[in-house]
Design a protein around this motif. Structure first.
Motif, PDB file in Angstrom:
ATOM      1  N   PHE A 110      19.982  -0.291  -4.061  1.00 17.48           N
ATOM      2  CA  PHE A 110      18.970   0.383  -4.891  1.00 17.48           C
ATOM      3  C   PHE A 110      18.929  -0.196  -6.318  1.00 17.48           C
ATOM      4  O   PHE A 110      17.909  -0.119  -6.995  1.00 17.48           O
ATOM      5  CB  PHE A 110      19.240   1.888  -4.952  1.00 17.48           C
ATOM      6  N   LEU A 120      11.470  -2.235 -10.533  1.00 14.69           N
ATOM      7  CA  LEU A 120      10.505  -1.197 -10.918  1.00 14.69           C
ATOM      8  C   LEU A 120      10.332  -1.155 -12.436  1.00 14.69           C
ATOM      9  O   LEU A 120       9.222  -0.963 -12.940  1.00 14.69           O
ATOM     10  CB  LEU A 120      10.990   0.178 -10.417  1.00 14.69           C
ATOM     11  N   VAL A 128      16.209  -2.587  -6.878  1.00 10.19           N
ATOM     12  CA  VAL A 128      14.909  -1.916  -6.822  1.00 10.19           C
ATOM     13  C   VAL A 128      14.598  -1.265  -8.179  1.00 10.19           C
ATOM     14  O   VAL A 128      13.487  -1.410  -8.709  1.00 10.19           O
ATOM     15  CB  VAL A 128      14.888  -0.850  -5.698  1.00 10.19           C
ATOM     16  N   TYR A 129      15.576  -0.579  -8.755  1.00  7.68           N
ATOM     17  CA  TYR A 129      15.352   0.014 -10.092  1.00  7.68           C
ATOM     18  C   TYR A 129      15.000  -1.067 -11.106  1.00  7.68           C
ATOM     19  O   TYR A 129      14.085  -0.904 -11.920  1.00  7.68           O
ATOM     20  CB  TYR A 129      16.613   0.735 -10.600  1.00  7.68           C
ATOM     21  N   PRO A 156      16.039   3.399   3.261  1.00  7.80           N
ATOM     22  CA  PRO A 156      17.247   4.142   3.636  1.00  7.80           C
ATOM     23  C   PRO A 156      17.630   3.860   5.078  1.00  7.80           C
ATOM     24  O   PRO A 156      16.830   3.342   5.854  1.00  7.80           O
ATOM     25  CB  PRO A 156      16.846   5.613   3.444  1.00  7.80           C
ATOM     26  N   ASN A 158      10.941  -3.592 -14.602  1.00 15.19           N
ATOM     27  CA  ASN A 158      10.783  -4.921 -15.210  1.00 15.19           C
ATOM     28  C   ASN A 158      12.018  -5.378 -15.962  1.00 15.19           C
ATOM     29  O   ASN A 158      11.916  -6.009 -17.011  1.00 15.19           O
ATOM     30  CB  ASN A 158       9.602  -4.935 -16.189  1.00 15.19           C
ATOM     31  N   ASP A 203      -0.250  -3.337 -10.731  1.00 16.85           N
ATOM     32  CA  ASP A 203       0.471  -4.548 -10.316  1.00 16.85           C
ATOM     33  C   ASP A 203       1.899  -4.231  -9.885  1.00 16.85           C
ATOM     34  O   ASP A 203       2.435  -4.835  -8.951  1.00 16.85           O
ATOM     35  CB  ASP A 203       0.505  -5.566 -11.474  1.00 16.85           C
ATOM     36  N   VAL A 258       3.146  -1.521  -8.479  1.00 11.06           N
ATOM     37  CA  VAL A 258       3.232  -0.955  -7.132  1.00 11.06           C
ATOM     38  C   VAL A 258       3.016  -2.036  -6.078  1.00 11.06           C
ATOM     39  O   VAL A 258       3.652  -2.029  -5.027  1.00 11.06           O
ATOM     40  CB  VAL A 258       2.198   0.180  -6.950  1.00 11.06           C
ATOM     41  N   LYS A 259       2.137  -2.965  -6.384  1.00  8.99           N
ATOM     42  CA  LYS A 259       1.898  -4.053  -5.435  1.00  8.99           C
ATOM     43  C   LYS A 259       3.151  -4.901  -5.252  1.00  8.99           C
ATOM     44  O   LYS A 259       3.455  -5.353  -4.164  1.00  8.99           O
ATOM     45  CB  LYS A 259       0.748  -4.945  -5.928  1.00  8.99           C
ATOM     46  N   GLU A 260       3.876  -5.131  -6.342  1.00  8.83           N
ATOM     47  CA  GLU A 260       4.949  -6.127  -6.296  1.00  8.83           C
ATOM     48  C   GLU A 260       6.329  -5.571  -5.908  1.00  8.83           C
ATOM     49  O   GLU A 260       7.180  -6.319  -5.431  1.00  8.83           O
ATOM     50  CB  GLU A 260       4.986  -6.881  -7.633  1.00  8.83           C
ATOM     51  N   ILE A 261       6.556  -4.278  -6.106  1.00 15.50           N
ATOM     52  CA  ILE A 261       7.904  -3.755  -5.822  1.00 15.50           C
ATOM     53  C   ILE A 261       8.229  -3.804  -4.329  1.00 15.50           C
ATOM     54  O   ILE A 261       7.349  -3.747  -3.476  1.00 15.50           O
ATOM     55  CB  ILE A 261       8.111  -2.285  -6.305  1.00 15.50           C
ATOM     56  N   GLU A 262       9.524  -3.913  -4.060  1.00 15.33           N
ATOM     57  CA  GLU A 262      10.006  -3.805  -2.688  1.00 15.33           C
ATOM     58  C   GLU A 262      10.894  -2.574  -2.625  1.00 15.33           C
ATOM     59  O   GLU A 262      12.061  -2.626  -2.989  1.00 15.33           O
ATOM     60  CB  GLU A 262      10.819  -5.048  -2.307  1.00 15.33           C
ATOM     61  N   PRO A 263      10.332  -1.439  -2.195  1.00 16.85           N
ATOM     62  CA  PRO A 263      11.079  -0.178  -2.234  1.00 16.85           C
ATOM     63  C   PRO A 263      12.368  -0.240  -1.421  1.00 16.85           C
ATOM     64  O   PRO A 263      12.519  -1.065  -0.516  1.00 16.85           O
ATOM     65  CB  PRO A 263      10.103   0.829  -1.626  1.00 16.85           C
ATOM     66  N   TYR A 264      13.282   0.628  -1.740  1.00 19.01           N
ATOM     67  CA  TYR A 264      14.539   0.779  -1.006  1.00 19.01           C
ATOM     68  C   TYR A 264      14.234   1.303   0.396  1.00 19.01           C
ATOM     69  O   TYR A 264      13.330   2.108   0.585  1.00 19.01           O
ATOM     70  CB  TYR A 264      15.423   1.782  -1.750  1.00 19.01           C
TER      71      TYR A 264
END
Lengths: 354, 354
Positions: free
Chosen positions: A113, A120, A116-117, A17, A122, A7, A9-15
């Motif tokens: 970032f 990731l 994002v951390y 660059p 929670n 879940d 990985v599905k929900e994160i919004e990566p940084y």
């Protein structure tokens, strides 16, 4: 998307660059890289480290490099943690010192970032709103929290907070860790390092990417009380025992020794920044005061988005954030005098056409 | 311990890498490093990458390196993920594909980092017991699970499982990701890479540290269905956008090209392993069959712990695990013929005294 992603990985919004387009040569003023080459001594040390010993693991404790930082900042080796770029060091700090049930605080406009951390891991977080002049409201960072992180100078604004005010912030937050992200501190600010012996909740994070011209080497470090450093080492040793390779360690160690080169290029960038700010103001830009190797500016007539696009068409990359409150600004890295002359020339052209 | 550590940092038991004592020169047979230097072409490429461009960030997509791996294994670039050592790649895979509520399975005797990752990430796990001959009971890895990970060849035993059996395992686990950790595959085993186009739940992880003699460079990679690779990239880009530096990328790219060197040194190590096994058996050792660059052996009279200590006194480092079921074994890395002659000589001496 894959059914095998969890879940998170599905929900994160990566940084994301800064872009690195390969279609043509650009003047790159979009990722806050240093326009000057690294020290020749650093490169010599690296070349010497390219030898048969590459078959062997590097020193997992990075002791030579750590010792040079200790000498430079007059700290003990156990007050220093090193990692694969300050992003990795920041991620480990979030993993070590922040907890799910306690809200962490950081400015709404700062290094993107952090959010994002937090996502990731929670972590509950609150974005503290910068005032209308993009100042960090330090008093609001003194309320109950599970941790505070701010960049000083701030990114992408470039604005600097004096260290006595930050000391008050650390003092007022005795129950949580206060991280000062000093990626850009060497361009005119004063480091919080001098307070490390006084506070066991202060963590200062720096990088060799900017002022030491080594973005391509991936080296950052944290400075703090030995117990904080031990916490970071516990996280590192639960993910990857050897985060810095032999060649990077050799270069990084030498980089902390060659201060002549570092001071020379830093001074040049500061001088160019002051000239650039004046030139931008003459063109009708509002330029925030900056102690970083970039400036943050908006124009009184033409939108940031249009300027960004037209500059790109003209071979100059700057950073544009399509984000509330700053979507009219450009973040412009300070390059060489020649690069900034071209920037100004292109801007004159674009402004005359719009 | 610090009051600022979160509960996780307090409770984890970090991985402990093989010792690297600095008191004197040892024959290092304890961390499975390759005794032969890396390819000269690799070192030349690295030296060439030590240039002014170090001021610039590396390519975050690592496209040149990825392309060489793709060519070598006849895969597409989007089926490849690269990272800062296979430990980092493994950690990201645990973060991407395993979930708290679903138990993951791995052998009780295998790479000891797996349990550390599981603890760090609060993952439920079950250690599947190797049989009395240290074989992995594959049937037990087919029961309901949230993921499976096994090293092939296994570490520290060196035992290899044929790929048809592993294919059955992947086939039987359609609801979860099966990770085959092939750090040691090049020393006589066959890679599962050939099944990647057939299964979207198979992830193969390899490293340049062992067979390519680049432990000091920190480069590993994962091969799998493009959706799995995208999941790994989402995790990476939520931690550190640039995990591989410019010099490491240049060396790694060249390492995937120079297969002549790689095949030559790998063959030598396999030959030396076979000779070493025979010599050890003559001295009264029980040596497990190995397809790795190490052997796992116990003596019929003298304890593993004593042998480890006496070898260290005699200038030879091997790895000893003070752990149930394997506490009478030594894990001995295969060095050069000369190094193994010294090992055997020292063992003869020690055995004659005990």
């Amino acid at each position: 998307m894959s059914k095998y992603w969890n879940d998170k990985v599905k929900e994160i919004e990566p940084y994301v660059p800064g872009e690195q387009p390969k279609d043509k040569q650009y003047i790159k003023l979009n990722t806050n890289e240093n326009p000057y080459p690294p020290s020749k001594k650093v490169m010599e040390a690296m070349k010497n480290a390219v030898n048969d010993d590459l078959k062997l693991y590097p020193d997992p404790t990075c002791s030579d490099f750590t010792l040079e930082i200790a000498k430079y900042y007059n700290l003990d080796s156990n007050e220093i943690f090193v990692g694969n770029g300050s992003d990795e060091v920041l991620a480990f700090a979030f993993m070590a010192f922040f907890s799910k049930d306690k809200k962490i605080l950081f400015p709404d406009i700062s290094y993107s970032f952090y959010i994002v951390y937090a996502q990731l891991l929670n972590l509950d977080y609150e974005l503290v709103k910068l005032d209308d002049n993009f100042n960090i409201p330090l008093e609001e960072l003194k309320k109950q929290n599970g941790g505070v992180i701010i960049p000083n100078p701030n990114a992408p604004t470039g604005k600097y907070v004096d260290i006595e005010s930050l000391r008050d912030l650390v003092e007022a937050n005795k129950d949580s860790v206060v991280i000062i992200d000093e990626a850009y501190i060497d361009f005119g600010g004063e480091s919080m390092v001098k307070f490390i012996k006084d506070y066991d909740n202060l963590l200062v994070i720096q990088t060799l990417s900017k002022s030491r011209s080594l973005a391509g080497l991936r080296v950052g470090f944290a400075l703090g009380h030995k117990d904080l450093i031990e916490g970071l080492n516990r996280i590192k040793n639960s993910i990857n025992s050897y985060t810095l390779d032999r060649v990077a360690l050799a270069g990084a160690t030498e980089a902390m020794k060659d201060n002549e080169h570092f001071e020379e290029i830093t001074k040049k960038i500061i001088d160019t920044r002051e000239t650039t700010m004046k030139s931008l103001e003459k063109l009708g830009f509002n330029v925030l005061e900056s102690k970083a190797n970039f400036v943050f500016a908006s124009h009184n007539k033409v939108s940031g988005k249009l300027l960004y696009e037209r500059l790109k068409d003209n071979g100059v990359l700057v950073r544009y954030f399509n984000k509330d409150r700053i979507d009219n600004f450009l973040r412009i890295t300070i390059g060489t005098d020649e690069e900034m002359d071209i920037l100004i020339e292109k801007l004159e052209l674009i402004l005359s056409q719009n």
